[in-house]
Write a protein that holds these residues in place. Structure first.
Motif, PDB file in Angstrom:
ATOM      1  N   GLU A  77       1.760   7.072  -6.614  1.00 45.44           N
ATOM      2  CA  GLU A  77       0.770   8.105  -6.945  1.00 45.44           C
ATOM      3  C   GLU A  77       1.317   9.501  -6.692  1.00 45.44           C
ATOM      4  OE1 GLU A  77      -3.400   5.763  -6.003  1.00 45.44           O
ATOM      5  OE2 GLU A  77      -2.385   6.790  -4.365  1.00 45.44           O
ATOM      6  N   SER A  97       0.834  -1.217   0.000  1.00 46.50           N
ATOM      7  CA  SER A  97       0.000   0.000   0.000  1.00 46.50           C
ATOM      8  C   SER A  97       0.860   1.254   0.000  1.00 46.50           C
ATOM      9  CB  SER A  97      -0.974   0.008   1.177  1.00 46.50           C
ATOM     10  OG  SER A  97      -0.290  -0.020   2.404  1.00 46.50           O
ATOM     11  N   GLU A  98       1.972   1.214   0.699  1.00 47.58           N
ATOM     12  CA  GLU A  98       2.889   2.348   0.697  1.00 47.58           C
ATOM     13  C   GLU A  98       3.506   2.528  -0.696  1.00 47.58           C
ATOM     14  OE1 GLU A  98       6.613   4.130   3.335  1.00 47.58           O
ATOM     15  OE2 GLU A  98       6.071   2.017   3.549  1.00 47.58           O
ATOM     16  N   SER A 128       0.893   4.196  -2.882  1.00 48.20           N
ATOM     17  CA  SER A 128       0.739   5.585  -2.454  1.00 48.20           C
ATOM     18  C   SER A 128       1.912   6.453  -2.914  1.00 48.20           C
ATOM     19  CB  SER A 128       0.608   5.641  -0.927  1.00 48.20           C
ATOM     20  OG  SER A 128       0.475   6.959  -0.482  1.00 48.20           O
TER      21      SER A 128
END
Length: 130
Positions: A46, A39-40, A43
């Protein structure tokens, strides 16, 4: 003056991160982010929009680098080179990876995989890496 190509590293082993960072910078690239979990990684991809992501398969908290690779390459259109001692090349390419490296890998193999991923995406590469 052209900016250096920027790479995101998704790896939870600090020694591997240190080694990759040193080698990537020797190639003339910049490390724009380091992620420990899937997830990091998504993120940071992005936020920073790197030119390439280097992705381990087994990340911290049991998260999957293959799932992150799929999202980063698919939704964000960022090439990913998967690095793993556990997954197969077929797993990596099924997740949308542009390249695959079996751990442990050498500096030459890393350079070739990064250059191939940049070429396949149409990106330019620094002279130091050519």
């Amino acid at each position: 003056m052209a900016r250096n190509m920027r790479l995101l590293i998704a790896e939870d082993d600090e020694l591997v991160v240190l080694g990759l960072t040193l080698v990537i910078e020797q190639f003339g690239y910049d490390v724009c982010g380091i992620a420990r979990t899937a997830s990091e990684a998504v993120s940071l991809a992005e936020i920073h929009r790197p030119d390439l992501a280097l992705m381990d398969v087994a990340l911290a908290d049991g998260s999957s680098g293959l799932l992150a690779a799929s999202e980063i390459s698919g939704r964000l259109g960022i090439p990913v080179v998967v690095c793993s001692a556990h997954a197969t090349a077929a797993d990596a390419y099924a997740a949308g990876a542009s390249g695959f490296l079996i751990k442990p890998f050498g500096i030459d193999a890393l350079a070739k995989a990064v250059l191939a991923a940049f070429r396949s995406s149409g990106s330019c590469t620094p002279l130091a890496a050519a």
